[in-house]
Design a protein around this motif. Structure first.
Motif, PDB file in Angstrom:
ATOM      1  N   PHE A 131       0.815  -1.213   0.000  1.00 50.12           N
ATOM      2  CA  PHE A 131       0.000   0.000   0.000  1.00 50.12           C
ATOM      3  C   PHE A 131       0.851   1.266   0.000  1.00 50.12           C
ATOM      4  CE2 PHE A 131      -3.216  -3.030   0.945  1.00 50.12           C
ATOM      5  CZ  PHE A 131      -4.433  -2.444   0.626  1.00 50.12           C
ATOM      6  N   PRO A 133       3.361   2.440  -3.928  1.00 46.29           N
ATOM      7  CA  PRO A 133       3.057   3.421  -4.981  1.00 46.29           C
ATOM      8  C   PRO A 133       3.181   4.867  -4.507  1.00 46.29           C
ATOM      9  CG  PRO A 133       1.426   1.662  -4.940  1.00 46.29           C
ATOM     10  CD  PRO A 133       2.260   1.493  -3.706  1.00 46.29           C
ATOM     11  N   ALA A 138       1.280   7.563  -6.661  1.00 41.82           N
ATOM     12  CA  ALA A 138      -0.047   7.728  -6.066  1.00 41.82           C
ATOM     13  C   ALA A 138       0.047   8.631  -4.847  1.00 41.82           C
ATOM     14  CB  ALA A 138      -0.647   6.379  -5.688  1.00 41.82           C
ATOM     15  N   TYR A 176      -2.832   8.286  -2.750  1.00 45.73           N
ATOM     16  CA  TYR A 176      -3.744   7.512  -1.902  1.00 45.73           C
ATOM     17  C   TYR A 176      -3.900   6.141  -2.528  1.00 45.73           C
ATOM     18  CZ  TYR A 176      -8.224   6.638   0.646  1.00 45.73           C
ATOM     19  OH  TYR A 176      -9.238   6.138   1.434  1.00 45.73           O
ATOM     20  N   THR A 177      -3.788   5.117  -1.719  1.00 46.81           N
ATOM     21  CA  THR A 177      -4.011   3.762  -2.209  1.00 46.81           C
ATOM     22  C   THR A 177      -5.114   3.110  -1.397  1.00 46.81           C
ATOM     23  OG1 THR A 177      -2.267   2.877  -0.754  1.00 46.81           O
ATOM     24  CG2 THR A 177      -1.639   3.460  -3.007  1.00 46.81           C
ATOM     25  N   LYS A 178      -5.834   2.189  -2.018  1.00 45.38           N
ATOM     26  CA  LYS A 178      -6.925   1.503  -1.353  1.00 45.38           C
ATOM     27  C   LYS A 178      -6.978   0.058  -1.820  1.00 45.38           C
ATOM     28  CE  LYS A 178     -11.024   1.766  -3.017  1.00 45.38           C
ATOM     29  NZ  LYS A 178     -10.900   0.597  -3.914  1.00 45.38           N
ATOM     30  N   THR A 227      -6.467   1.383   3.493  1.00 42.69           N
ATOM     31  CA  THR A 227      -6.032   2.518   2.681  1.00 42.69           C
ATOM     32  C   THR A 227      -4.711   3.072   3.195  1.00 42.69           C
ATOM     33  OG1 THR A 227      -7.159   4.202   4.027  1.00 42.69           O
ATOM     34  CG2 THR A 227      -8.447   3.166   2.258  1.00 42.69           C
ATOM     35  N   VAL A 287      -4.847   4.811  -6.399  1.00 39.06           N
ATOM     36  CA  VAL A 287      -4.496   3.539  -7.030  1.00 39.06           C
ATOM     37  C   VAL A 287      -5.079   2.389  -6.213  1.00 39.06           C
ATOM     38  CG1 VAL A 287      -2.585   1.988  -7.622  1.00 39.06           C
ATOM     39  CG2 VAL A 287      -2.385   4.454  -8.059  1.00 39.06           C
ATOM     40  N   ASP A 288      -5.663   1.409  -6.893  1.00 40.08           N
ATOM     41  CA  ASP A 288      -6.146   0.187  -6.248  1.00 40.08           C
ATOM     42  C   ASP A 288      -4.988  -0.767  -5.979  1.00 40.08           C
ATOM     43  OD1 ASP A 288      -8.834   0.538  -5.828  1.00 40.08           O
ATOM     44  OD2 ASP A 288      -9.473  -0.361  -7.711  1.00 40.08           O
ATOM     45  N   VAL A 289      -5.027  -1.451  -4.841  1.00 35.86           N
ATOM     46  CA  VAL A 289      -4.039  -2.458  -4.489  1.00 35.86           C
ATOM     47  C   VAL A 289      -4.764  -3.797  -4.338  1.00 35.86           C
ATOM     48  CG1 VAL A 289      -2.348  -3.215  -2.775  1.00 35.86           C
ATOM     49  CG2 VAL A 289      -2.570  -0.783  -3.326  1.00 35.86           C
TER      50      VAL A 289
END
Length: 326
Positions: A106, A109, A115, A117-119, A164, A201-203
């Motif tokens: 997470f 990125p 990124a 924010y990652t989620k 997140t 960005v999605d993880v």
């Protein structure tokens, strides 16, 4: 600040998770410098439980005098982490659903500058999502569609995923007091981030369900969530297409809606008149109705194509000055 060695914090909202929270803390790796446990007026006194039974020196317990919901708890954690000079804040639930070993995935990125924010996204592996209860799967699918429209992040899925991470330079420009404090929190965060042009960005992560109980109800999705999505959609349109910027898409949407509605209303009125008179509708009348409907539909589709192509792609957390949106 050096991004080569970022200071990582974990924020854990704590409400009725006494059975799981010590295990969650124990699973957090050495890459994390600080762990904030937010006791949101937990009836099980999970904050006191952590103070009594957890010897991890990284742990800081923050106690709310009144229950503020998961959003309020996370905002308290963000404020504490920013005040302590943390660079990246990871939000992990205290019920044991989330694998803390994924924290490097997470923050990666964000550290790389890809990124802000990652989620988590539990829908990457089609085999894994079979573990998800059907009702929850349906709810997430509906919420994902609504979230794409209201937030502007068309490439994201699984919007209610609470695993997140966010860079402090992006988080400090969020209007903490305006973000939804209850179950709409994760979705509202995406809307707020879009108004900052933040990259999200999605993880990939696996779905995991134990003995926890979800309080997310389909009735809430249909009523409360739908109304908030509509509100955020129109606010985003105003901010991005009229207040902050103007483009051809700013004209395409209202013109398309007007032509579609006008053509449809014109056609319905004349169809009713023809039906009452027992006569077929004149070809010219049909064309006068169909043409604006078709043109309006094309204009709306052109706007959607522009909106999808406008998903933020450049991380903003290294910028020194960002605009705040209401």
């Amino acid at each position: 600040m050096s991004l080569a060695t970022p200071r990582i914090a974990v924020v854990i909202p704590s409400y009725r998770v006494t059975r799981h929270i010590l295990g969650v803390i124990a699973g957090i790796g050495p890459e994390v410098e600080r762990i904030y446990v937010i006791d949101d007026q937990c009836p099980d006194q999970s904050g006191a439980h952590v103070r009594q039974h957890c010897a991890d020196p990284r742990v800081v317990v923050v106690t709310h005098e009144q229950n503020q919901g998961v959003g309020g708890a996370v905002m308290s954690g963000y404020r504490a982490a920013i005040a302590d000079g943390m660079d990246i804040m990871v939000k992990v639930d205290g019920d044991g659903q989330m694998d803390a070993r994924l924290i490097p995935d997470f923050i990666g990125p964000i550290v790389d500058g890809a990124a802000d924010y990652t989620k988590g996204n539990r829908f990457f592996d089609l085999e894994q999502i079979r573990q998800m209860p059907p009702l929850r799967l349906f709810g997430n699918a509906m919420l994902s569609l609504l979230t794409k429209l209201s937030s502007g992040y068309w490439d994201l899925f699984d919007p209610t995923n609470g695993f997140t991470a966010i860079h402090a330079n992006a988080a400090r420009h969020l209007p903490f007091d305006k973000i939804s404090r209850r179950y709409f929190f994760e979705t509202d965060m995406l809307f707020r981030l879009n108004t900052l042009n933040a990259v999200v960005v999605d993880v990939p992560m696996d779905a995991s369900y134990g003995d926890e109980v979800s309080n997310l109800k389909i009735s809430r999705i249909i009523t409360e969530f739908a109304a908030k999505h509509v509100r955020n959609f129109f606010k985003r349109l105003f901010y991005n297409y009229y207040l902050r910027n103007m483009s051809l898409a700013s004209i395409e949407l209202p013109l398309g809606v007007a032509m579609l509605a006008g053509g449809a209303i014109y056609g319905v009125i004349h169809w009713i008149d023809s039906a009452r008179a027992g006569l077929p509708t004149a070809p010219g009348t049909v064309m006068l109705s169909a043409l604006p409907v078709l043109m309006g539909t094309q204009l709306i589709l052109a706007f959607l194509a522009h909106d999808i192509a406008s998903v933020p792609r450049r991380a903003i957390h290294r910028l020194s000055h960002l605009g705040r949106r209401a």
